[in-house]
Design a protein around this motif. Structure first.
Motif, mmCIF file in Angstrom:
data_model
loop_
_atom_site.group_PDB
_atom_site.id
_atom_site.type_symbol
_atom_site.label_atom_id
_atom_site.label_comp_id
_atom_site.label_asym_id
_atom_site.label_seq_id
_atom_site.Cartn_x
_atom_site.Cartn_y
_atom_site.Cartn_z
ATOM 1 N N LEU A 16 3.818 -4.942 4.202
ATOM 2 C CA LEU A 16 3.030 -3.938 3.478
ATOM 3 C C LEU A 16 3.089 -2.631 4.264
ATOM 4 C CD1 LEU A 16 -0.303 -4.398 1.727
ATOM 5 C CD2 LEU A 16 -0.199 -2.619 3.427
ATOM 6 N N THR A 17 3.227 -1.536 3.532
ATOM 7 C CA THR A 17 3.179 -0.231 4.194
ATOM 8 C C THR A 17 2.295 0.684 3.374
ATOM 9 O OG1 THR A 17 5.080 0.540 2.948
ATOM 10 C CG2 THR A 17 5.519 -0.371 5.109
ATOM 11 N N LYS A 18 1.481 1.419 4.062
ATOM 12 C CA LYS A 18 0.653 2.395 3.345
ATOM 13 C C LYS A 18 0.583 3.636 4.211
ATOM 14 C CE LYS A 18 -2.370 3.794 0.277
ATOM 15 N NZ LYS A 18 -2.239 3.778 -1.174
ATOM 16 N N TYR A 20 -0.828 7.359 4.905
ATOM 17 C CA TYR A 20 -1.875 8.331 4.570
ATOM 18 C C TYR A 20 -1.481 9.736 4.983
ATOM 19 C CZ TYR A 20 -4.660 4.235 3.623
ATOM 20 O OH TYR A 20 -5.111 3.063 3.111
ATOM 21 N N ARG A 28 10.102 7.050 7.487
ATOM 22 C CA ARG A 28 9.329 5.808 7.380
ATOM 23 C C ARG A 28 10.131 4.636 7.921
ATOM 24 N NH1 ARG A 28 6.405 6.114 1.422
ATOM 25 N NH2 ARG A 28 5.311 8.066 1.814
ATOM 26 N N TYR A 111 -2.538 -4.335 -1.703
ATOM 27 C CA TYR A 111 -2.698 -2.882 -1.785
ATOM 28 C C TYR A 111 -4.052 -2.518 -2.381
ATOM 29 C CZ TYR A 111 1.956 -1.174 -0.553
ATOM 30 O OH TYR A 111 3.079 -0.815 0.121
ATOM 31 N N ASP A 115 -6.925 -0.409 -0.682
ATOM 32 C CA ASP A 115 -7.409 0.839 -1.281
ATOM 33 C C ASP A 115 -8.931 0.858 -1.413
ATOM 34 O OD1 ASP A 115 -5.030 2.085 -1.436
ATOM 35 O OD2 ASP A 115 -4.616 1.551 -3.523
ATOM 36 N N GLY A 121 -7.122 7.634 4.637
ATOM 37 C CA GLY A 121 -7.072 7.371 6.065
ATOM 38 C C GLY A 121 -8.431 7.180 6.707
#
Lengths: 161, 976
Positions: A16-18, A20, A28, A111, A115, A121
């Motif tokens: 998983l990547t998120k 901000y 990335r 996700y 969220d 962030g």
């Protein structure tokens, strides 16, 4: 603030990547590669912080999965550790003793939960119960929509027979 | 109804789960490495499928396709920018799942360069106004991650409404999103700031947490604007029991307190209270950090923090230990006691298995260094360095070097010790700090006169060790050692040994640049020896003043001891004799010499007598050694080496003749040639013994610009010219080298002129031709033209016969070329460049000059502005600070905002009143007197305010400045 969240498996696979903060796609991939190289080889008895490019990466390992969050130099590392733990607990509650496979097959749910926990962030909800409640409410929305859709397709299916 | 095909699609569509399973299967089958052919074909096949399915009119099919694509994008970094429109399309779906998928895809994949992002504006607005809180929440989440200035501008009104939402979780999200909107569209601050501030008083912990988070981020960037809100934060600090909130509030105070010292007095007690009571380590650590960073004047608090740090350090948890060390490092500059108390833990942590902890401990150890303990600490650290892995070892060496050299070696008292420590570092097996050690050896040699004998001694020890030559990491150190030995050869106890070390066969392992330094040093040593021979009395007198007698004894003994050996070699002064033969006797001699080094004083007087007699043999021995070693290198392909070798050989030629002249008629002092040769040696020695000082950083700037030098001319066409210049030169070099070599060996004249001897006659002619064609790019220097003219014709074979004349001529030449430009000649290559700043001796001269410059600049600025009332230094400072602020600021409007908060918080957010205010400010300002006008005028002179908004900005800046002045009296009213 948290610049990004990464979930990396022990084999270096991204789960998983998120982001901000704005990172272009090329960057990335580079970041992920760099951090896997930095974090995965670290032994179990070492501290959970890595200094990287003037930032700090706080990571914590749960079973075969590394949860990493990148923060500013003067942010509170222990707080981030707690946030990570928080996230894992919520996942655990939601999936019922969560494992890596749950996250693989339900990446979108991971996700959605993230969220509900973090926004821009920052931590937005410190109560596990509230997060669980919101997720459940959204799921029920999806379910009702699905039921409608499936009944509709049933109708069409019948009609085309 | 096109239900048919889409229904088929949806029936046979690969679901997300199928895709994931397929990927896993292929990955497993093809081994672990992603990107194996099999898995990549599967990937591209899946993407093709997605491309087809995503065009479906059936929402469900489309949703699944997008979901799959999102999966591939986020985990396999597959490009999905082409699907941006589909994501937008789905986000407008009425089915919640499709909407959610669409928004998720958008929030993950959109960035500022996504062009269709504007199409999302309408949908976002609609969802922000939606009655379904979950839709609102989705829209907020998406906005927070993909916000652009346009989106921010268009959606500010909706956000403003949502800030008052009665749903807690919507409000929280809106608050967090506002932060992003502020960043991208600062004008929104005017609209939303008031509501934000109101929410500080909210009873809901979650909302307070969100709002404090926002202020924490804002204060991080520009704390001053938020000083007026201090009372609100203070209330939260005292009342709140939520650790998340407290941590953020502490962070805000950490930023505010340095700006307003009175604030410190107020908050220190509650912070200590939290620190005492809390069980949460994160909060405790935040308290500690706030105290050690911002509340250092409050001794009790610092003491308490130190206690808590101690607790952290004694924990087993490596995290706490690491943070404890960090906090200790932060406290070190203010309260060194706290560090010293924990010295044991710190030193122990040096051998911790965690690299982070080790590094932190090292930083702390270095913080503890003082004049008294530097030797002890360095000893401990070197021991650690010997034991640890290469990376950490170099980290240790690096920090020793940087700490000890800090501020012109202020911690070092005993330079002899430090220089020998540098020598020791070179021998640490993993040492890769060659460059730094090199710099410091040379630097210390030049800066610290008294330590030179020790520097030479250390250099000698390094040079004579053939094993060191094999380690490429310390070649730079050897270079420095060679340089100091050559430069300060008068302190050398045994030049013969030194010469041998410089010329030992293993030097061929060195890179050419370092080798060139070696040869140059050999050149210096030889010059010195010759000088010693020709002018024994002067040499003695000169060096006695500087050096101890032992050196001379060494010299004398050397000469007397080596007589036997030397005569042997001298008896056959054949060109091609074996260098080994020469080495052997000399080594014996040096061995004896070393033991006899300390001899009695009486010998000094007799020595000078002896010297004239014996040194000739020594000198001949040395000359032979040098010649036999260097002769083969005259054909080297490295210009630097070739150059210097030729210089040395030229000198040898000269000395030879001199010695021959001595041999036959010793008493004929009138012999012109001899006299001149001596003269040359003397001139050269003088040149070499010219003191080299460190060069100030600003030295270049103080060189006046020569007339007619066009620096600002456009040089774009230079490349073409260089192109046709370079090719002929290169070819001439490679072709002509062997021939020109021999000529140059004969050409004694160029031995000093390292620079000038580079262009051989061929290239010189090319150069002149080139010069004719492109005259504008050449300096109009007379020197350059003169030198080639003065050169003896390179192929003049008769020269060797008429040496005396040549020598005569040479003296003239050297006088000419040496006197005006002593420096470039006296400076051997690599070292001079490394020098920095002023120097210890020059510091008094250079620094005041610099300061004067600054002040005069400031004065000029003031004078140019108008009748300067304020003192120059003050304008200077304020100007600087305003500049600094202007550069840092991203939230410019906030400042004007703070302006009004200062006056009255209630006015915040009221657009009209602000505008009026703004305008009046502008007007007022135009009437304002000197000081500000000065500030502004010179600001607008600056290039960075030539921005289109420059004027506007500078006005606001000026307003900001005013706030700063106005704020301080206002705050206490809130606080006290």
């Amino acid at each position: 603030m948290i610049h990004f969240v990464l979930l990396i498996s022990r084999q270096g696979k991204v789960r998983l990547t998120k982001w901000y903060s704005p990172y272009p796609q090329k960057e990335r991939t580079k970041v992920i590669r760099e951090l896997s190289g930095l974090i995965l080889p670290r032994g179990p008895k070492l501290c959970n912080f890595v200094e990287w490019r003037g930032f700090k990466v706080v990571y914590r390992r749960y079973a075969s999965l590394y949860f990493c969050m990148c923060i500013n130099q003067d942010d509170n590392e222990l707080e981030i550790l707690e946030i990570i733990h928080h996230y894992v607990e919520i996942l655990d509650r939601y999936f019922g003793s969560v494992c890596e496979l749950d996250l693989i097959f339900n990446f979108h749910k991971a996700y959605y939960i993230l969220d509900e926990l973090l926004i821009a962030g920052e931590l937005q909800e410190s109560s596990k119960k509230t997060v669980a409640r919101h997720i459940a409410a959204q799921d029920s929305l999806v379910e009702t929509a699905k039921e409608q859709a499936s009944s509709l397709s049933n109708i069409i299916a019948e009609a085309t027979k | 109804m096109a239900g048919g095909p889409s229904l088929m699609d949806s029936l046979f569509q690969r679901s997300l789960e199928d895709l994931i399973k397929g990927l896993r299967l292929h990955n497993l089958a093809a081994g672990t490495a992603a990107g194996t052919p099999e898995s990549s074909t599967f990937l591209s096949k899946s993407i093709d499928e997605v491309r087809r399915e995503i065009k479906s009119t059936d929402q469900q099919t489309k949703t699944t396709a997008l979901q799959k694509l999102t999966y591939l994008h986020s985990l396999y970094a597959i490009d999905m920018s082409w699907a941006a429109f589909h994501a937008i399309e789905l986000s407008s779906s009425t089915i919640f799942n499709s909407k959610r998928t669409g928004y998720l895809a958008a929030s993950i994949s959109f960035n500022s360069s996504t062009d269709v992002i504007l199409l999302l504006t309408h949908q976002l607005r609609k969802d922000l106004n939606s009655g379904n809180p979950h839709e609102v929440s989705l829209a907020l989440q998406t906005l927070s991650s993909i916000c652009t200035p346009d989106l921010a501008r268009d959606l500010t009104p909706e956000l403003f409404t949502l800030l008052n939402s009665n749903k807690g979780f919507i409000k929280k999200k809106a608050i967090a999103t506002v932060l992003r909107v502020f960043e991208l569209y600062p004008d929104s601050v005017r609209v939303c700031f008031k509501r934000l501030v109101e929410n500080l008083e909210n009873a809901d912990v979650g909302i307070v947490s969100a709002i404090v988070g926002v202020f924490c981020e804002l204060a991080n960037k520009e704390p001053r604007s938020y000083l007026p809100l201090a009372p609100e934060f203070y209330r939260i600090l005292v009342d709140s029991r939520n650790n998340w909130v407290l941590i953020k509030v502490l962070k805000i105070f950490a930023k505010l307190v340095p700006l307003e010292p009175r604030l410190g007095k107020r908050v220190v007690e509650p912070i200590c209270e939290h620190l005492r009571r809390t069980g949460a380590k994160s909060l405790a650590f935040e308290c500690i950090r706030t105290i050690v960073c911002s509340l250092t004047q409050h001794e009790l608090a610092v003491k308490l923090a130190a206690e808590k740090i101690r607790e952290f350090l004694t924990e087993d948890d490596p995290n706490l230990k690491y943070l404890g060390l960090q906090a200790l490092a932060a406290i070190a500059p203010k309260s060194l006691n706290a560090v010293v108390e924990n010295k044991e833990v710190v030193i122990k942590s040096l051998s911790d298995e965690d690299v982070n902890i080790k590094f932190e401990a090292l930083r702390l150890v270095m913080a503890m260094v003082s004049e008294d303990n530097v030797a002890e600490i360095c000893r401990v650290l070197i021991n650690y360095a010997l034991k640890s892995d290469p990376e950490f070892c170099n980290e240790i060496l690096g920090s020793i070097l940087s700490t000890c050299s800090r501020n012109y070696y202020e911690t070092i008292v005993d330079f002899d010790w430090y220089v020998s420590l540098l020598g020791e570092m070179a021998r640490v097996p993993h040492c890769q700090k060659g460059e730094e050690i090199e710099n410091q050896l040379v630097d210390i040699g030049m800066r610290v006169r008294d330590v030179r004998p020790e520097v030479v001694h250390v250099g000698r020890d390094l040079l004579i060790d053939p094993a060191l030559l094999g380690n490429p990491f310390i070649h730079r150190i050897l270079s420095a050692a060679a340089w100091v030995s050559g430069e300060y050869v008068e302190f050398c106890k045994n030049p013969f040994e030194l010469m041998e070390a410089l010329l030992q066969p293993r030097t061929n392992l060195l890179p050419p640049s370092v080798r060139a330094v070696y040869i140059q040093s050999a050149f210096k040593v030889l010059t010195f020896a010759a000088y010693f021979y020709f002018y024994p009395e002067e040499a003695l007198a000169a060096s006695i003043s500087g050096v101890g007698e032992s050196v001379h004894n060494g010299w004398c003994e050397q000469s007397s001891d080596s007589v036997s050996g030397q005569t042997v070699t001298f008896s056959e002064p054949d060109e091609g004799f074996n260098p080994r033969m020469l080495h052997q006797p000399q080594k014996d001699a040096s061995g004896n010499d070393g033991k006899k080094m300390i001899s009695d004083l009486e010998q000094v007087s007799s020595c000078s007598v002896k010297m004239g007699h014996f040194t000739k043999d020594c000198l001949v021995g040395m000359v032979n050694l040098v010649e036999s070693t260097l002769r083969p290198m005259a054909g080297s392909h490295e210009v630097e080496i070739q150059d210097r070798v030729k210089n040395v050989l030229g000198l040898i030629e000269l000395i030879r003749q001199e010695i021959h002249g001595c041999l036959v008629p010793k008493e004929e002092e009138n012999d012109r040639g001899e006299l001149k040769a001596c003269e040359i040696v003397r001139v050269m020695h003088d040149a070499f013994s010219e003191e080299l000082g460190p060069v100030s950083l600003s030295a270049q700037g103080r060189v006046p610009l020569p007339d007619g030098l066009e620096l600002k001319e456009n040089l774009s066409d230079l490349e073409a010219i260089c192109g046709d210049f370079r090719i002929p030169v290169l070819s001439s070099f490679s072709l002509e080298k062997p021939r020109s070599l021999e000529k140059d060996v004969v050409t004694v004249s160029d031995q000093q002129n390292e620079e000038e001897c580079e262009p051989s006659s061929e290239s010189t002619s090319l150069l002149t031709e080139h010069r004719k064609r492109h005259g504008i790019y050449y300096l109009p220097s007379e020197k350059k033209e003169k030198v080639p003219n003065d050169y003896p014709p390179a192929n003049d074979l008769s020269m060797q016969d008429k040496v005396n004349d040549e020598v005569d001529y040479l003296v003239k030449l050297t006088e000419k070329s040496l006197v005006p430009k002593k420096k470039p000649i006296a400076k051997p290559r690599p070292v001079v460049v490394k020098l920095d700043d002023g120097d210890r001796i020059h510091i008094n001269e250079t620094l005041p000059e610099l300061k004067e410059d600054l002040i005069s600049d400031a004065v000029q600025e003031v004078l140019l502005g108008s009748q300067a009332v304020a003192s120059s230094s003050r304008t200077d400072k304020s100007d600087k600070s305003s500049n600094r602020r202007s550069r840092k600021e991203t939230f410019r409007p906030l400042e004007s905002n703070a302006d009004s908060t200062t006056v009255e918080i209630a006015e915040l957010g009221n657009k009209n009143s602000r505008r009026i205010k703004h305008r009046t400010h502008g007007k007022e300002r135009s009437h304002r007197s000197s000081k500000k006008a000065t500030g502004e005028s010179d600001r607008s002179d600056r290039p960075n305010s030539s921005h289109p908004h420059g004027k506007h900005k500078s006005r606001q800046r000026a307003d900001g400045m005013e706030n700063v002045a106005a704020e301080s009296p206002v705050i206490p009213d809130f606080l006290l």
